[in-house]
Design an enzyme around this catalytic site. Sequence first.
Site, mmCIF file in Angstrom:
data_model
loop_
_atom_site.group_PDB
_atom_site.id
_atom_site.type_symbol
_atom_site.label_atom_id
_atom_site.label_comp_id
_atom_site.label_asym_id
_atom_site.label_seq_id
_atom_site.Cartn_x
_atom_site.Cartn_y
_atom_site.Cartn_z
ATOM 1 N N SER A 121 0.849 -1.183 0.000
ATOM 2 C CA SER A 121 0.000 0.000 0.000
ATOM 3 C C SER A 121 0.887 1.236 0.000
ATOM 4 C CB SER A 121 -0.890 0.015 1.250
ATOM 5 O OG SER A 121 -1.447 1.289 1.487
ATOM 6 N N TYR A 145 -1.229 -0.956 10.321
ATOM 7 C CA TYR A 145 -1.434 -1.141 8.887
ATOM 8 C C TYR A 145 -0.201 -0.672 8.114
ATOM 9 C CZ TYR A 145 -3.639 -0.825 4.275
ATOM 10 O OH TYR A 145 -3.939 -0.973 2.939
#
Length: 259
Positions: free
Chosen positions: A151, A164
């Site tokens: 990401s 995350y």
Amino acid sequence: MTRIDVNPFDLTGHVAVVTGGGSGLGLGMADGLARAGASVVIVGRNAERLDAAAVSLRGHGNPVLPLACDVTDEDAVTATMARVRDEFGWLDSCFANAGVRGRFTPVLDTSLEEFRSVTRVDLDGVFLTLREAARQMVAAGRGGSLVGVSSLGALQGMPRQPAYAASKAGVTSMMDSLAVELARHGIRANTIQPGWFDTEMTAEGLADERFSSRVLPRVPVRRWGAAEDVAGVAVYLASPASTYHTGDVLRIDGGYLKF
């Protein structure tokens, strides 16, 4: 000598595994792979969602096997990869896409358990998935392609999402390690790094007008990514066209990071 009459993107006879393949980016990858001729195994925790996705994917005329599996369960992951081998005889590519975002919690209020609830899926689960896929590939001696989904959070500060961000940065570094270690087996390892995509995971944020009014103008192509936008890169990374391509990050963000 290279044969020009062979389509390097034809995945006929290819066996691909996609975790988190029942929806979102995983389903987009699985759809591209199935359309290119691959037999596709979609893995996830929601059996009903997987079954529905399998019905759609079978419309391309190739075998699709939905397998329910929690990627944080080591024994379950091992059994799932063994099932793929038993069903198809080998495994050619594996896309470790399953992930969770977790809650938006200030770091000072984030417990270790909350932190680990994300890293167990987004980092440990990716490791287990790719380790077991690599074991099958080495044993078969056919080479293969491993892909981890990261990401832009691996590159940009993400307030209230340290787990995350840490997981996605870890995935990127892990793929580099796998690329170097497994090249001798003919196995390549690359990272897909998506930008802002319109998926179930991001739906709440993208629906917020304050958020979209600030972020969307920074995307040069002026739209959110869609699941089909990762189909082509999945086919490329699975196919013989990427045989000499390993240890890289393929960013699919509509130019967001460059603007």
